[in-house]
Design a protein around this motif. Structure first.
Motif, PDB file in Angstrom:
ATOM      1  N   CYS A   6      -5.958   1.619  -9.124  1.00  0.00           N
ATOM      2  CA  CYS A   6      -6.120   3.127  -8.601  1.00  0.00           C
ATOM      3  C   CYS A   6      -4.902   3.915  -8.913  1.00  0.00           C
ATOM      4  O   CYS A   6      -3.733   3.390  -8.689  1.00  0.00           O
ATOM      5  N   CYS A   9      -3.517   5.265  -5.360  1.00  0.00           N
ATOM      6  CA  CYS A   9      -2.564   4.227  -4.400  1.00  0.00           C
ATOM      7  C   CYS A   9      -1.992   2.933  -5.126  1.00  0.00           C
ATOM      8  O   CYS A   9      -1.332   2.334  -4.321  1.00  0.00           O
ATOM      9  N   CYS A  23      -8.645   4.788  -0.947  1.00  0.00           N
ATOM     10  CA  CYS A  23      -8.122   6.017  -0.867  1.00  0.00           C
ATOM     11  C   CYS A  23      -9.077   7.225  -1.679  1.00  0.00           C
ATOM     12  O   CYS A  23      -8.948   8.316  -1.371  1.00  0.00           O
TER      13      CYS A  23
END
Ligand code: ZN
Length: 244
Positions: A6, A9, A23
């Motif tokens: 990601c 995050c 997230c």
């Protein structure tokens, strides 16, 4: 080596599917180019990072040559930039050939290397499913003077897909012109258009625009196949019909 994480995050995943389950951020797929183009420059590890979100495809490419580029495809616009050193032409051939071979393996074709004749304009030769195939490599030129500008520092690209199709079309037709008096010379030729720095163009959306505007290039010019070859085997577009 493949890393899927990601961009927000930093969570690492098995599959490159956005959004992030933790997230909601954008998932990025990064591939380290260990083998590809290693001959052109020792010591620099190339990498390709790809993200897809809200119909925007983005590729960040750090070439083993030291060149850096980014390209985006969004709202039928190809945008991006390439930063020097310039690594097209001869320098890109090794990478393009490797991408083609890896792609053949990916689509289940059997091949092995054959002897190529540079004096006949063969950049690389393969035997694919018992057939001799000559690979001719040419670099996409987004506009006149584009690569000169990259050589001097950097070059920006901003083309809608009709303009990109026109650039690809003229690249193909210029190449075809060289073989116009040798009727059977292109039958067994795979014309590879190097779009290493514009990998986001290797999409079905672009293929559709091209084929809406122009004829199937393999049929129009009697090529065995016309492929657009991006930075990795995951960014290859077989444009129109392809014998391989
Ligand atoms: Zn996240």
């Amino acid at each position: 080596m493949k890393l899927i994480k990601c961009t927000n995050c930093g969570e690492v995943f098995e599959e490159a599917v956005s959004p992030c389950k933790i997230c909601g951020g954008v998932i990025e797929l990064t591939i380290s180019l260990t083998g590809i183009g290693a001959e052109s420059s020792v010591g620099i590890l190339g990498s390709v990072s790809e993200t897809n979100r809200n119909n925007c495809k983005h590729i960040k490419y750090n070439a083993p040559s030291g060149a850096k580029s980014e390209s985006s495809l969004s709202n039928s616009q190809l945008t991006g930039f390439v930063k020097s050193p310039i690594d097209i032409g001869r320098q890109g051939e090794n990478r393009v050939a490797t991408c083609i071979k890896n792609h053949l393996t990916k689509i289940g074709k059997h091949y092995h290397d054959a002897e190529s004749h540079d004096d006949r304009g063969e950049d690389c030769a393969l035997i694919i499913d018992n057939e001799n195939v000559f690979i001719q490599i040419v670099t996409m030129k987004p506009s006149d003077g584009y690569w000169k500008s990259v050589a001097q520092g950097s070059g920006d690209i901003k083309l809608n897909l009709n303009e990109a199709a026109s650039a690809i079309k003229s690249t193909i037709s210029q190449k075809a012109l060289r073989y116009q008096n040798r009727v059977n010379a292109t039958n067994n030729m795979l014309l590879a258009i190097d779009i290493g720095h514009f990998g986001t163009l290797a999409t079905n959306e672009f293929a559709k625009i091209y084929l809406d505007n122009y004829k199937d290039p393999a049929i129009e010019y009697n090529f065995g196949a016309v492929w657009l070859v991006g930075p990795t085997e995951n960014n290859i577009l077989r444009l129109g019909s392809s014998r391989w």
